[in-house]
Scaffold this motif. Structure first.
Motif, PDB file in Angstrom:
ATOM      1  N   ALA A  62       0.839  -1.243  -0.192  1.00 50.86           N
ATOM      2  CA  ALA A  62      -0.008   0.019   0.189  1.00 50.86           C
ATOM      3  C   ALA A  62       0.818   1.159  -0.032  1.00 50.86           C
ATOM      4  O   ALA A  62       1.962   1.228   0.618  1.00 50.86           O
ATOM      5  N   LEU A  63       0.479   2.402  -0.394  1.00 48.70           N
ATOM      6  CA  LEU A  63       1.042   3.697  -0.920  1.00 48.70           C
ATOM      7  C   LEU A  63       0.209   4.648  -0.591  1.00 48.70           C
ATOM      8  O   LEU A  63      -1.135   4.613  -1.103  1.00 48.70           O
ATOM      9  N   ILE A 106      -3.340  10.175  -3.727  1.00 52.09           N
ATOM     10  CA  ILE A 106      -4.046   8.810  -4.002  1.00 52.09           C
ATOM     11  C   ILE A 106      -3.557   7.819  -2.915  1.00 52.09           C
ATOM     12  O   ILE A 106      -2.365   7.917  -2.499  1.00 52.09           O
ATOM     13  N   SER A 107      -4.574   6.968  -2.218  1.00 51.12           N
ATOM     14  CA  SER A 107      -4.014   6.090  -1.409  1.00 51.12           C
ATOM     15  C   SER A 107      -4.470   4.670  -2.257  1.00 51.12           C
ATOM     16  O   SER A 107      -5.493   4.445  -2.616  1.00 51.12           O
ATOM     17  N   ALA A 108      -3.381   3.807  -2.306  1.00 50.61           N
ATOM     18  CA  ALA A 108      -3.415   2.461  -3.295  1.00 50.61           C
ATOM     19  C   ALA A 108      -3.390   1.621  -2.459  1.00 50.61           C
ATOM     20  O   ALA A 108      -2.202   1.596  -1.842  1.00 50.61           O
ATOM     21  N   THR A 109      -4.095   0.335  -2.495  1.00 52.53           N
ATOM     22  CA  THR A 109      -3.667  -0.686  -1.572  1.00 52.53           C
ATOM     23  C   THR A 109      -3.643  -1.874  -2.542  1.00 52.53           C
ATOM     24  O   THR A 109      -4.325  -1.800  -3.906  1.00 52.53           O
ATOM     25  N   GLY A 110      -3.442  -2.981  -2.178  1.00 54.32           N
ATOM     26  CA  GLY A 110      -3.585  -4.296  -2.979  1.00 54.32           C
ATOM     27  C   GLY A 110      -2.554  -4.336  -4.101  1.00 54.32           C
ATOM     28  O   GLY A 110      -2.758  -5.049  -5.052  1.00 54.32           O
ATOM     29  N   THR A 137       4.234   7.804   1.221  1.00 49.47           N
ATOM     30  CA  THR A 137       3.998   7.210   2.618  1.00 49.47           C
ATOM     31  C   THR A 137       3.635   5.710   2.598  1.00 49.47           C
ATOM     32  O   THR A 137       2.835   5.685   1.616  1.00 49.47           O
ATOM     33  N   THR A 138       3.968   5.102   3.747  1.00 50.05           N
ATOM     34  CA  THR A 138       3.537   3.771   3.529  1.00 50.05           C
ATOM     35  C   THR A 138       2.414   3.646   4.596  1.00 50.05           C
ATOM     36  O   THR A 138       2.737   3.968   5.684  1.00 50.05           O
ATOM     37  N   PRO A 139       1.025   3.470   4.305  1.00 46.92           N
ATOM     38  CA  PRO A 139       0.025   3.528   5.334  1.00 46.92           C
ATOM     39  C   PRO A 139       0.279   2.448   6.364  1.00 46.92           C
ATOM     40  O   PRO A 139       0.864   1.190   6.128  1.00 46.92           O
TER      41      PRO A 139
END
Length: 167
Positions: A62-63, A106-110, A137-139
């Motif tokens: 995730a980012l 942008i919050s991207a997961t997966g 950042t890394t959540p």
């Protein structure tokens, strides 16, 4: 016209590092041109003058990518995946998702850990180009429920009280 910026295409993308806190670095798109051969971002009135960055997806998959204003006060951002810089696939695009004015976030997961994500940045409408800030950042996921909770307390009965960084 100023000379082209060094990160004017995906193959010359500037590497960014994902950290635990957001520390904005300042860049510019002055002198950039439009990128051809890459899928159009589909948001934020893309008309060219884009610059490129890349980041390696951390183990969490995730980012969070955030931008802040500079001379540029209304930006657009899209992220792409691909096995190399010449063959990219659009993941998502954002306009105005940041808390920093009309800038994207942008919050991207997966995402697949260890792969490269390419980040495309431009100014909305291509009429106020210039400096901007960007950070990655890394959540941090919330702590997992204990495997042996106290009597009467179970994860299944827990009430969610917040949504932290997309988790």
């Amino acid at each position: 016209l100023p000379p082209p910026v060094t990160n004017d295409n995906p193959c010359n993308a500037i590497p960014l590092t994902s950290g635990s806190t957001c520390n904005y670095s300042t860049y510019t798109n002055i002198g950039a041109t439009g990128t051809t051969g890459v899928p159009a971002p589909g948001c934020a009135n893309y008309l060219g003058n884009d610059v490129w960055f890349q980041v390696t997806v951390p183990a969490a998959g995730a980012l969070n990518i955030d931008m802040q204003t500079g001379i540029m006060t209304d930006g657009g951002m899209a992220i792409y995946s691909g096995s190399n810089c010449n063959s990219l696939t659009l993941i998502t695009c954002n306009d105005d998702g940041s808390n920093n004015g009309l800038m994207p976030m942008i919050s991207a997961t997966g995402l697949t850990p260890g792969t490269t994500i390419w980040i495309r940045v431009w100014e909305y409408g291509n009429d106020n180009n210039g400096t901007f800030g960007i950070c990655v950042t890394t959540p941090v996921p919330p702590p997992a429920c204990a495997s042996n909770p106290p009597a009467g307390n179970t994860c299944a009965l827990a009430t969610s009280i917040c949504n932290f960084n997309g988790y």
